[in-house]
Design a protein around this motif. Structure first.
Motif, PDB file in Angstrom:
ATOM      1  N   CYS A  11     -35.416 -14.624 -24.534  1.00  0.00           N
ATOM      2  CA  CYS A  11     -34.112 -14.013 -24.319  1.00  0.00           C
ATOM      3  C   CYS A  11     -34.005 -12.753 -25.170  1.00  0.00           C
ATOM      4  N   CYS A  14     -31.000 -13.162 -27.631  1.00  0.00           N
ATOM      5  CA  CYS A  14     -31.281 -14.041 -28.775  1.00  0.00           C
ATOM      6  C   CYS A  14     -32.524 -13.571 -29.533  1.00  0.00           C
ATOM      7  N   CYS A  35     -30.060 -17.915 -20.039  1.00  0.00           N
ATOM      8  CA  CYS A  35     -30.236 -18.448 -21.386  1.00  0.00           C
ATOM      9  C   CYS A  35     -29.159 -19.490 -21.664  1.00  0.00           C
ATOM     10  N   CYS A  38     -26.962 -18.169 -25.009  1.00  0.00           N
ATOM     11  CA  CYS A  38     -25.942 -17.120 -24.910  1.00  0.00           C
ATOM     12  C   CYS A  38     -25.419 -16.959 -23.483  1.00  0.00           C
TER      13      CYS A  38
HETATM   14 ZN   LIG Z   1     -29.889 -15.869 -25.195  1.00  0.00          ZN
END
Ligand SMILES: [Zn+2]
Length: 83
Positions: A11, A14, A35, A38
């Motif tokens: 991600c 992230c 994801c 998030c």
């Molecule tokens: Zn993420």
């Protein structure tokens, strides 16, 4: 692999490998993932940032770079190398 399945992917938000859900597929190929950390959707990156899991091409490029000294152009003795 089906829609909604768990999949590991990198991600960009992230900035690490996280749990994802498959949200879009083309045949057997995963196109998009979401994801779970998030909730952002993005193209499936096949977890490419994980250096320990290199694809064949990445591994080849890595070996090639180490052989050529990571210089894509042929070194010319007449020219000064740019650093
Ligand atoms: Zn993420």
């Amino acid at each position: 692999m089906r829609l909604g399945d768990d999949i590991d992917d990198h991600c960009s938000r992230c900035k690490r490998s996280t749990d994802h859900s498959v949200v879009s597929m083309m045949g057997e190929e995963v196109l998009k993932t979401r994801c779970r950390t998030c909730n952002s959707e993005h193209k499936y990156r096949q977890n490419k940032s994980r250096s320990k899991e290199m694809t064949a091409k990445e591994a080849f490029d890595h070996v090639l770079a180490s052989v050529t000294g990571a210089q894509p152009e042929t070194p010319s003795p007449a020219k000064k190398k740019k650093q």
